[in-house]
Design a protein around this motif. Sequence first.
Motif, mmCIF file in Angstrom:
data_model
loop_
_atom_site.group_PDB
_atom_site.id
_atom_site.type_symbol
_atom_site.label_atom_id
_atom_site.label_comp_id
_atom_site.label_asym_id
_atom_site.label_seq_id
_atom_site.Cartn_x
_atom_site.Cartn_y
_atom_site.Cartn_z
ATOM 1 N N ARG A 89 5.568 -8.346 -5.436
ATOM 2 C CA ARG A 89 4.358 -7.735 -5.985
ATOM 3 C C ARG A 89 3.332 -8.800 -6.352
ATOM 4 O O ARG A 89 2.121 -8.568 -6.245
ATOM 5 C CB ARG A 89 4.742 -6.904 -7.212
ATOM 6 N N ARG A 113 15.106 2.993 0.766
ATOM 7 C CA ARG A 113 13.746 2.448 0.663
ATOM 8 C C ARG A 113 13.772 0.926 0.527
ATOM 9 O O ARG A 113 14.742 0.359 0.027
ATOM 10 C CB ARG A 113 13.014 3.062 -0.535
ATOM 11 N N THR A 139 0.811 -1.212 0.000
ATOM 12 C CA THR A 139 0.000 0.000 0.000
ATOM 13 C C THR A 139 0.851 1.271 0.000
ATOM 14 O O THR A 139 0.333 2.363 0.234
ATOM 15 C CB THR A 139 -0.957 0.020 1.203
ATOM 16 N N GLY A 140 2.155 1.117 -0.273
ATOM 17 C CA GLY A 140 2.964 2.296 -0.564
ATOM 18 C C GLY A 140 3.995 2.708 0.458
ATOM 19 O O GLY A 140 4.752 3.656 0.216
ATOM 20 N N THR A 141 4.069 2.053 1.607
ATOM 21 C CA THR A 141 5.094 2.402 2.595
ATOM 22 C C THR A 141 6.426 1.804 2.172
ATOM 23 O O THR A 141 6.482 0.628 1.808
ATOM 24 C CB THR A 141 4.698 1.879 3.985
ATOM 25 N N THR A 142 7.492 2.598 2.222
ATOM 26 C CA THR A 142 8.784 2.100 1.741
ATOM 27 C C THR A 142 9.937 2.330 2.712
ATOM 28 O O THR A 142 10.953 1.643 2.626
ATOM 29 C CB THR A 142 9.157 2.774 0.401
ATOM 30 N N THR A 181 -1.601 8.421 5.273
ATOM 31 C CA THR A 181 -1.010 7.794 4.080
ATOM 32 C C THR A 181 -1.988 7.734 2.924
ATOM 33 O O THR A 181 -1.599 7.401 1.799
ATOM 34 C CB THR A 181 -0.524 6.360 4.385
ATOM 35 N N ARG A 182 -3.257 8.060 3.188
ATOM 36 C CA ARG A 182 -4.286 7.970 2.145
ATOM 37 C C ARG A 182 -4.863 9.350 1.782
ATOM 38 O O ARG A 182 -5.924 9.444 1.184
ATOM 39 C CB ARG A 182 -5.413 7.046 2.617
#
Length: 227
Positions: free
Chosen positions: A82, A74, A35-38, A119-120
């Motif tokens: 994925r 990151r 969901t995009g956290t790196t 985060t959204r």
Amino acid sequence: MGRHDPGAGQYCPISRTLDVVGERWSLLILRDLLTGTTRFNDLSRGLPGLSRTLLTKRLRHLERHGVVERSGTRYVLTPSGRALEPVVFGLAQWGADWMFGDPQPEELDAQLLVWWMHTRVDTSVLAGDRHVLHLRFDDDARRFWILVEHGTPSVCMTDPGFPVDVTISSDVASLYAVWLGRLPLTAALRSGRVHLDGSTAVTRRLDEVLQLSPVAPFVAAMRATPA
């Protein structure tokens, strides 16, 4: 391909998959990466029950098996990582259908909820360089602000000192219910479980600015299914 550690001792693709990603924290790390956290610190803040030492261990485990790789500062998913997206969100679907009832008190963490919410934030909906969303909880004395500067949202636990565009007031459980798709925002506002105060330009578009959890569609679909 990643090295196999024969934990279960069974020559079976399910067994080998579980050796790599079958542990609770590994799956939650994958959830957040998907969901995009790196960044390491952001992963740590989104997983408050996981020590930084164990987070490091789990990330190294996933790296060793070719699921995650480092890219500068990151952590990013490899093609094999994925490819786990339908598996992880398949668990969300199953959980929404069969296991997702009312929350337990220990599951309601206001700080974690605000962290997830920030985060959204869809910054493309907001005009201007700076916006402030203030979150007040009836049952948690802490105050939270989501500060958006130049398209980048961050969480503040002390007043950032800028004008507030909208204040969101609620109890923790109700805002969780909205965020997770159990309670539509319109219904929460009508019932008084959530209150908004601030700029009409922002309050009218709050459902666009603050997008719901990635698992909300599964929960909302279950809510809409006739008993």
